[in-house]
Design an enzyme around this catalytic site. Sequence first.
Site, PDB file in Angstrom:
ATOM      1  N   HIS A  35       0.827  -1.217   0.000  1.00 57.78           N
ATOM      2  CA  HIS A  35       0.000   0.000   0.000  1.00 57.78           C
ATOM      3  C   HIS A  35       0.861   1.266   0.000  1.00 57.78           C
ATOM      4  O   HIS A  35       0.417   2.329   0.438  1.00 57.78           O
ATOM      5  CB  HIS A  35      -0.948   0.025   1.203  1.00 57.78           C
ATOM      6  CG  HIS A  35      -1.697  -1.247   1.427  1.00 57.78           C
ATOM      7  ND1 HIS A  35      -2.802  -1.595   0.689  1.00 57.78           N
ATOM      8  CD2 HIS A  35      -1.463  -2.275   2.288  1.00 57.78           C
ATOM      9  CE1 HIS A  35      -3.245  -2.781   1.098  1.00 57.78           C
ATOM     10  NE2 HIS A  35      -2.443  -3.211   2.053  1.00 57.78           N
ATOM     11  N   GLU A  56       9.700   7.603 -17.359  1.00 54.88           N
ATOM     12  CA  GLU A  56       8.338   8.071 -17.577  1.00 54.88           C
ATOM     13  C   GLU A  56       7.846   7.723 -18.979  1.00 54.88           C
ATOM     14  O   GLU A  56       6.667   7.362 -19.168  1.00 54.88           O
ATOM     15  CB  GLU A  56       8.276   9.576 -17.350  1.00 54.88           C
ATOM     16  CG  GLU A  56       8.469   9.967 -15.893  1.00 54.88           C
ATOM     17  CD  GLU A  56       8.601  11.464 -15.678  1.00 54.88           C
ATOM     18  OE1 GLU A  56       8.623  11.892 -14.515  1.00 54.88           O
ATOM     19  OE2 GLU A  56       8.688  12.210 -16.679  1.00 54.88           O
ATOM     20  N   LYS A 103      16.431  20.961 -11.931  1.00 50.90           N
ATOM     21  CA  LYS A 103      15.726  19.704 -12.182  1.00 50.90           C
ATOM     22  C   LYS A 103      16.589  18.663 -12.899  1.00 50.90           C
ATOM     23  O   LYS A 103      17.371  18.964 -13.786  1.00 50.90           O
ATOM     24  CB  LYS A 103      14.474  19.958 -13.031  1.00 50.90           C
ATOM     25  CG  LYS A 103      13.394  20.778 -12.345  1.00 50.90           C
ATOM     26  CD  LYS A 103      12.821  20.081 -11.127  1.00 50.90           C
ATOM     27  CE  LYS A 103      12.015  18.865 -11.471  1.00 50.90           C
ATOM     28  NZ  LYS A 103      10.817  19.175 -12.261  1.00 50.90           N
ATOM     29  N   SER A 115      14.946  20.692 -17.071  1.00 50.57           N
ATOM     30  CA  SER A 115      13.779  21.540 -17.272  1.00 50.57           C
ATOM     31  C   SER A 115      14.184  22.784 -18.040  1.00 50.57           C
ATOM     32  O   SER A 115      15.286  23.302 -17.878  1.00 50.57           O
ATOM     33  CB  SER A 115      13.194  21.936 -15.909  1.00 50.57           C
ATOM     34  OG  SER A 115      12.282  23.010 -16.037  1.00 50.57           O
TER      35      SER A 115
END
Length: 459
Positions: A155, A289, A282, A276
Amino acid sequence: MKLWGGRFAKSTNVMVDDFNSSIRFDERLYKHDIIGSIAHVTMLAKQNIISAEDMAVIKSGLEDLLDDIESGKVAFDIHEEDIHMNLEKLLIDKVGQVGKKLHTGRSRNDQVALDIRLFMRDELVLVDDMIVNLQEIILDMAAEHLDTIMPSYTHLQKAQPITLAHHLMAYFEMLKRDRSRLEDAKIRMNQLPLGAGALATTTYPLDRYFVADLLGFDGICLNSMDAVSDRDFLIEILAAFSVMMMHLSRFCEEIILWCSNEFQFIELDDAYSTGSSIMPQKKNPDIAELVRGKTGRVYGSLMSLLTTMKALPLAYNKDMQEDKEVTFDALDTVKMCLPIFSDMLRTARINKKNMYDGAGGGFTNATDAADYLVKKGMAFRDAHEVIGKLVLYCLNHQKTLESLTLDEYQNLSKVFENDIYEAISLEACVNKRQVIGGPAKEVMEEVIAINRTYLGMTL
């Protein structure tokens, strides 16, 4: 005039030619179409359906045509619809009228069913090699991180301490099943459809078993209608691809989490990260992804083909031309994702300290504390209640199980002794789990050895 144009009094509309054509995507079948044609024409001569001399001319022409295509000398024509008609037209241009005998005893329906099986059979070997490469990377990383303790989760809440080796090898097992599914699909696919004709075979005395042997098939399709209308094998492959991409996507999700500032368990190599355009600090896990995102693309291919096939009557229907684009797209996506994911994983830097510190929080040793009481003679349900109360006490007093005094332990149960501290150490929590399949170091070494043997690697 088209090769099938004898029955027609006028040419097809230009837009119809474009709409009907599949050469833009099925041209990649050229090699397997030629291989199948060589086997077919060899059988025709063996059966005395055409002469040996005609067979030799056609076979030589096909071999020359293959060389021409691979050397970039051939441009396919959209007006010839598909790769099969293009190759037949090019062959006739090369060897003359004898080339028209090649199509004796076959239809484009069984021809395309053959080509896609031959093509996917070869492609699955390449995909399997890519999966094995990823498995080898996982095995090497697991062997390196047998002592790298980290938290596990259920979980997304901390559960119990394990090792990075144990976590990585979970994905190894998933990839084993992926390989098995693809191999199963390949076995069912490896039946020769050629000789089925359009749907009812032919009056020529074909030797289908001979062709099957020439092309390395395990047998022949025993129903000609099924042979030309079956795309189960592609659906199976796309389903297996989808499950495999789901596994990669789950792995990517964890990598993305582990790269976050909240976790800081791993850092991806700069070569497999991006930045970024506005935020200079970043370092984004874009590759992970994208693999996660492309999983939906493969799912879409599976659903598209299932939907195409769901209401088709026997036998062949033009709808089935839609099988190739989605299959090729899913194949290309898988072949793109596997290598880049493998390299991204291989080059990642593991932050062992942060993993260890992460395993130390969240009472991941609570189960071991309960097991300690059970081994002292307490029933598990009673032990569970005692440790639950201890955890609540720790939360109320900003403590951990490790930092409790023996008096605090014994306030809840006199069963506790000084050996509780060793019993709930992270190292003990991991290495006392010696059931096969568990995270203990000696068990993981055994599992890694088993899986090196599975891959045929040198121990």
